[in-house]
Scaffold this motif. Sequence first.
Motif, PDB file in Angstrom:
ATOM      1  N   GLU A 126       0.837  -1.390   0.213  1.00 12.81           N
ATOM      2  CA  GLU A 126      -0.061   0.175  -0.217  1.00 12.81           C
ATOM      3  C   GLU A 126       0.969   1.642  -0.018  1.00 12.81           C
ATOM      4  O   GLU A 126       1.983   1.006   0.797  1.00 12.81           O
ATOM      5  N   ALA A 127       0.154   2.569  -0.569  1.00 11.69           N
ATOM      6  CA  ALA A 127       1.422   3.625  -1.216  1.00 11.69           C
ATOM      7  C   ALA A 127       0.368   4.609  -0.295  1.00 11.69           C
ATOM      8  O   ALA A 127      -1.158   4.667  -0.531  1.00 11.69           O
ATOM      9  N   GLN A 128       1.215   5.988   0.637  1.00 10.79           N
ATOM     10  CA  GLN A 128      -0.095   6.632   0.693  1.00 10.79           C
ATOM     11  C   GLN A 128       0.965   8.097   0.786  1.00 10.79           C
ATOM     12  O   GLN A 128       1.816   7.851   0.685  1.00 10.79           O
ATOM     13  N   VAL A 129       0.188   8.566   0.329  1.00  5.45           N
ATOM     14  CA  VAL A 129       1.016  10.423  -0.020  1.00  5.45           C
ATOM     15  C   VAL A 129       0.573  11.730   1.662  1.00  5.45           C
ATOM     16  O   VAL A 129      -0.813  11.025   1.577  1.00  5.45           O
ATOM     17  N   GLN A 130       1.692  11.279   1.940  1.00  2.00           N
ATOM     18  CA  GLN A 130       1.485  12.509   3.453  1.00  2.00           C
ATOM     19  C   GLN A 130       2.378  13.841   2.647  1.00  2.00           C
ATOM     20  O   GLN A 130       4.158  13.958   2.872  1.00  2.00           O
ATOM     21  N   GLY A 131       1.721  14.555   2.576  1.00  4.32           N
ATOM     22  CA  GLY A 131       2.588  16.091   2.265  1.00  4.32           C
ATOM     23  C   GLY A 131       3.252  15.895   0.839  1.00  4.32           C
ATOM     24  O   GLY A 131       2.317  15.872   0.119  1.00  4.32           O
ATOM     25  N   ASP A 132       4.268  16.498   1.168  1.00  2.07           N
ATOM     26  CA  ASP A 132       5.317  15.843  -0.447  1.00  2.07           C
ATOM     27  C   ASP A 132       5.609  14.782  -0.157  1.00  2.07           C
ATOM     28  O   ASP A 132       6.407  14.471  -1.559  1.00  2.07           O
ATOM     29  N   VAL A 133       5.562  13.055   0.293  1.00  4.60           N
ATOM     30  CA  VAL A 133       6.361  12.565   0.321  1.00  4.60           C
ATOM     31  C   VAL A 133       5.225  11.229  -0.362  1.00  4.60           C
ATOM     32  O   VAL A 133       4.322  11.453   0.765  1.00  4.60           O
ATOM     33  N   LEU A 134       5.515  10.583  -0.482  1.00  6.69           N
ATOM     34  CA  LEU A 134       5.093   8.846  -1.133  1.00  6.69           C
ATOM     35  C   LEU A 134       5.355   8.329  -0.173  1.00  6.69           C
ATOM     36  O   LEU A 134       6.666   7.894   0.023  1.00  6.69           O
ATOM     37  N   ILE A 135       4.281   7.473   1.263  1.00  9.27           N
ATOM     38  CA  ILE A 135       4.983   6.424   1.654  1.00  9.27           C
ATOM     39  C   ILE A 135       5.295   5.194   1.105  1.00  9.27           C
ATOM     40  O   ILE A 135       3.883   4.990   0.971  1.00  9.27           O
ATOM     41  N   VAL A 136       5.198   4.046   0.617  1.00  9.56           N
ATOM     42  CA  VAL A 136       5.472   2.609   0.249  1.00  9.56           C
ATOM     43  C   VAL A 136       6.040   1.477   1.281  1.00  9.56           C
ATOM     44  O   VAL A 136       7.441   1.868   0.963  1.00  9.56           O
ATOM     45  N   GLY A 137       5.577   1.199   2.197  1.00  7.94           N
ATOM     46  CA  GLY A 137       5.696   0.223   3.033  1.00  7.94           C
ATOM     47  C   GLY A 137       6.451   1.265   3.607  1.00  7.94           C
ATOM     48  O   GLY A 137       5.847   2.297   4.666  1.00  7.94           O
ATOM     49  N   ASN A 138       7.358   1.346   4.073  1.00 11.48           N
ATOM     50  CA  ASN A 138       8.054   2.229   5.509  1.00 11.48           C
ATOM     51  C   ASN A 138       8.921   3.028   4.767  1.00 11.48           C
ATOM     52  O   ASN A 138       9.901   3.877   5.244  1.00 11.48           O
ATOM     53  N   GLN A 139       9.050   3.137   3.355  1.00 15.70           N
ATOM     54  CA  GLN A 139       9.691   3.870   2.080  1.00 15.70           C
ATOM     55  C   GLN A 139       9.876   5.292   1.914  1.00 15.70           C
ATOM     56  O   GLN A 139       8.243   5.228   0.742  1.00 15.70           O
TER      57      GLN A 139
END
Length: 417
Positions: free
Chosen positions: A37-50
Motif C-alpha cells: 500500500e502507498a500513502q501520500v503524506q504532504g510531499d512524500v509518498l510512503i510505500v511500506g516504510n520507504q
Amino acid sequence: MNTSPLKTYAPEARKNFIAAVSGQVAQLGITATSIAEAQVQGDVLIVGNQPFSRTIAESRNKLVKRVQDQGFEQAMESIAYTWFNRFVAIRYMELHGYLDHGYRVLSHPEGLPHPEILDRAADVDLPGLDRAKAIELKLDGTQDEELYRLLLLAQCNALHQAMPFLFEPIGGADELLLPANLLHTDSLIRQLVESIEEELWQDIEIIGWLYQFYISDKKDQVIGKVVKSEDIPAATQLFTPNWIVKYMVQNSLGAQWLATYPHSPLKTQMEYYIEPAEQTEEVKAQLAGITPTSLDPEALTLIDPASGSGHILVEAYELFKAIYLERGYRQRDVPQLILEKNLFGLDIDGRAAQLTGFALMMKGRADDRRLFERGVKLNVMALVDSAGFDAERLAQGGEACRLRAATQLPHGAEAAL
C-alpha cells in the motif's frame, strides 16, 4: 553478418534486463506476490516504510495497474524489452552519428570506461534537461550515477518527438524502472557495448537478429505447446534471411513497376527478379488490358502484415527510393514520402512494431539528416488484444459526444448528425 556474438549476448541480456527492472519495481513495493500500500503524506509518498517523492505517485499507480492487468511476469518482460530496445536504438544511432549533439551516450570514442556524454555534461542541451542541476552534479564530482541518469532520460525525451513509439517523454511510468548502476563495469550498458563489436552495428539488419536471439529462450519454452496469447510472438517470430526478402520485394513491387516500365534501369539492380515466362498473344493482350500505362510512385503501397523487425519494409524502402529517383524526385524529399505514403506494417507484437518503426526511421535518417525534425507519421501499428474491450461503454461515449455536439449546433442542424 557474423551473428555469433549476437546469439551469445541477446539471450543473457533478456535475463539481465528482466532482473534489473524487477529489482527496480520491487523497491516500489511491487513484487510477483504482493503490492504494498502507498500513502501520500504532504510531499512524500510512503510505500511500506520507504519514503519517495510525491511526484512519482501517479507513475507508480500506472505500474500497479499494468501489473494487475498483465500479470507481474508479462509486465516485467515487456518493460525490460522496452529498455533493451531503447539502449539498442541509442547504440545504433550514436555509432552512425544520428544524435544531434554529436556525443556518444553509451560509450566513449576513445574506449574509456565511461560514456562520452558525461564529459560533455555542461555542454549538452537536450529537451527537458535541467542544465543547472547537470552542471551542479558535474562539479560535485561524486554524483556521476545521478548525473548519467539525468542525461540518459533527457536523451530519451529528445528522441520522443521523432520516435514516440519507442521513447516516452520524461515523466512516463517506464522512467521509474530505468535500470540502476549503469556506470558499473558489469552494467547492462557495458555488456551491450563490449559484447558486440562496432562493425556489426553498420547494418540495420542487426536489429532483427538481436530480437530473434533475445526471444530465443522464450521461443524454446513455448514452441510445441498450447501457446498463450502473450506468447504467440515468441512462438512465431522468425528473422527472414536477406536473399528471401529481396526475392519477395523484387518480384512484387519490382515486378509491378517493370510491368508498366519494362525498360526501367531498376531491372539491373534487382538480382533476384525473375523475368515473366513467354506468353501467347492472347495472354499478352489480356495482360496489356490490366496493366496500367503509368504509375504514380506516391500512390504505390506495400504492406507487411507480420512486419517483425521490419526487414521486408526496409528492403522495400530501398526499391521505392530507386523508383522515386528514377522519376526525378529530389533525394531530400524521398525519405518522408516513402515512410508516410508507401510503406505499411502490422504485427501482433508491440515490441516488433517498435523495431519496425525504428528500422524505417534509421533508413530515412541515413538519406535525410533532418528527418527527425519533420514530424514523420509512420504507418506501423501493433494489433491490440480485444480482451476487456467494452463495446457498450464505447457506444455510450459516442452517443454522449453526439448529443453534446448537437446542443452546440444552430436550430435544425442536429439532423445532420
